[in-house]
Scaffold this motif. Sequence first.
Motif, short mmCIF file in Angstrom:
data_model
loop_
_atom_site.label_atom_id
_atom_site.label_comp_id
_atom_site.label_asym_id
_atom_site.label_seq_id
_atom_site.Cartn_x
_atom_site.Cartn_y
_atom_site.Cartn_z
N LYS A 109 0.81 -1.22 0.00
CA LYS A 109 0.00 0.00 0.00
C LYS A 109 0.84 1.28 0.00
O LYS A 109 0.48 2.27 -0.59
N ARG A 110 1.96 1.23 0.72
CA ARG A 110 2.73 2.45 0.87
C ARG A 110 4.16 2.07 1.23
O ARG A 110 4.38 1.17 2.06
N VAL A 111 5.14 2.72 0.61
CA VAL A 111 6.54 2.50 0.96
C VAL A 111 7.09 3.83 1.46
O VAL A 111 6.99 4.85 0.77
N ILE A 112 7.65 3.81 2.67
CA ILE A 112 8.21 5.05 3.23
C ILE A 112 9.72 4.90 3.31
O ILE A 112 10.24 4.06 4.04
N TYR A 113 10.42 5.72 2.54
CA TYR A 113 11.90 5.76 2.59
C TYR A 113 12.30 7.16 2.13
O TYR A 113 11.91 7.60 1.04
N PRO A 114 13.06 7.90 2.94
CA PRO A 114 13.38 9.29 2.58
C PRO A 114 14.13 9.42 1.25
O PRO A 114 14.13 10.48 0.64
N GLY A 115 14.73 8.33 0.80
CA GLY A 115 15.47 8.36 -0.46
C GLY A 115 14.57 8.24 -1.68
O GLY A 115 15.03 8.43 -2.81
N LEU A 116 13.29 7.92 -1.49
CA LEU A 116 12.37 7.85 -2.63
C LEU A 116 11.83 9.24 -2.93
O LEU A 116 11.41 9.96 -2.02
N PRO A 117 11.82 9.64 -4.21
CA PRO A 117 11.29 10.97 -4.56
C PRO A 117 9.84 11.15 -4.10
O PRO A 117 9.40 12.28 -3.90
N SER A 118 9.11 10.04 -3.87
CA SER A 118 7.72 10.13 -3.40
C SER A 118 7.63 10.51 -1.92
O SER A 118 6.57 10.86 -1.44
N HIS A 119 8.74 10.44 -1.18
CA HIS A 119 8.70 10.79 0.24
C HIS A 119 8.47 12.30 0.37
O HIS A 119 9.14 13.08 -0.30
N PRO A 120 7.51 12.69 1.24
CA PRO A 120 7.16 14.12 1.33
C PRO A 120 8.34 15.03 1.72
O PRO A 120 8.34 16.21 1.37
N SER A 141 9.91 1.60 5.94
CA SER A 141 8.63 1.12 6.44
C SER A 141 7.71 0.92 5.24
O SER A 141 7.76 1.70 4.29
N PHE A 142 6.89 -0.14 5.28
CA PHE A 142 5.94 -0.35 4.19
C PHE A 142 4.69 -1.03 4.72
O PHE A 142 4.73 -1.76 5.72
N ASP A 143 3.57 -0.73 4.07
CA ASP A 143 2.28 -1.18 4.55
C ASP A 143 1.76 -2.32 3.67
O ASP A 143 1.57 -2.13 2.47
N VAL A 144 1.55 -3.49 4.29
CA VAL A 144 1.06 -4.63 3.51
C VAL A 144 -0.46 -4.77 3.62
O VAL A 144 -1.04 -5.73 3.12
N GLY A 145 -1.13 -3.82 4.30
CA GLY A 145 -2.59 -3.76 4.27
C GLY A 145 -3.32 -4.21 5.51
O GLY A 145 -4.36 -3.67 5.84
N SER A 146 -2.78 -5.22 6.20
CA SER A 146 -3.50 -5.70 7.39
C SER A 146 -2.54 -6.42 8.33
O SER A 146 -1.45 -6.85 7.93
N ALA A 147 -2.99 -6.57 9.57
CA ALA A 147 -2.19 -7.27 10.58
C ALA A 147 -1.98 -8.73 10.16
O ALA A 147 -0.90 -9.29 10.36
N GLU A 148 -3.03 -9.34 9.55
CA GLU A 148 -2.96 -10.75 9.15
C GLU A 148 -1.88 -10.95 8.09
O GLU A 148 -1.08 -11.87 8.15
#
Length: 377
Positions: free
Chosen positions: A270-281, A298-305
Amino acid sequence: MRIKTRLIHGGIEGDPHTGAVSVPIYQVSTYKQEAVGKHKGYEYSRTGNPTRHALETYIAELEGGARGLAFGSGMAALSTVLSLFSKGDHLVVGDDVYGGTYRVITRVFSRLGLDATYVDTSNTAAVEAAIRPETKAIIMETPTNPLLKVSDIAALSAIAKANNILLLVDNTFMTPYWQNPLELGADIVYHSATKYLGGHSDVVAGLVVAKDAKVGEELHFLQNAIGGILGPQDSWLLLRGMKTLGVRMEEHEQNARTLANWLAERNDIKRVIYPGLPSHPNHELAKKQARGFGGMISFDVGSAERADEVLAKVKYFTLAESLGAVESLISVPARMTHASIPAERRAQLGITDGLIRISVGIEDVQDLIDDLEQALS
Ligand SMILES: *Cc1c(COP(=O)(O)O)cnc(C)c1O
């Protein structure tokens, strides 16, 4: 001397008495005095120890400060720094700081009359608005954990200077190899040396560097008075670990960039957070104030399961708290490091149940990709 050379030849080299190339472990508590008060610079090892002194000199040089101090943990380091303040003083603290930082301020120093306001330090105006007449310091971390928000050290330093207060920066995630807060105007920089500086998951330690000699002297008074020092064995382990900081940080960074790009291209994330990505705010700011982006993703795979499935399947990512070591680590902040934060607050911050944090190690990156690939499929 450039940083990679400074990591090898900075601080105190070897032992003048024997020619030993590595600083010896001075496993000693007290020192012979020739006459009362006449000694070779050491009286008692809480006050000063040659192995610890070598480490303290080394980190001061790496961070570009007047004085370095070594403690038994990152929290002992921070607690000593917080002891600079008095009852009635107020702090402006990042709202996304390390959990232990939040805990020691709200549950220990609050009892001693230290007051704090928590704000998003990536919002410079919010920091400025939180300053009161009793405010004595701003405490920030950049990037933060696990959302990797980046705050502008130079801008916050300008606010601190205009208000005649101190700027304290937790530099654990970037290390002096990538980021030098004192050069950007901070007054005190501190580390959990347990993480990248040690780098081998084998020592718990904290380091502090003061830009100014007078603040450094005051911190040494507190270090000696409170006593949370690092022992000679652990000081030596840290000296040894830090020698390879340059090569390790380059590898962590290279691997993290490759993995972040690979994760960003997948449509099951769902979301990849890395300051080196141009998509990082805060990508541009991260690029401006540091020489690298670090090894945390950090990255979001959608659910705890789904997060649980990934954790169960990975082979090279060890499920553990902590970060910054040669081996890759994986964690789920919502149920591990950030479990004590109420669910509603976690949701506000963006620490979702499917958020996975990885500390990218220095294994062959293709093995790390293959591992995540099989765990995600
Ligand atoms: C781990 C950590 C600390 C605390 O350090 P310890 O060595 O565990 O006491 C402080 N700040 C950050 C950013 C950390 O990751």
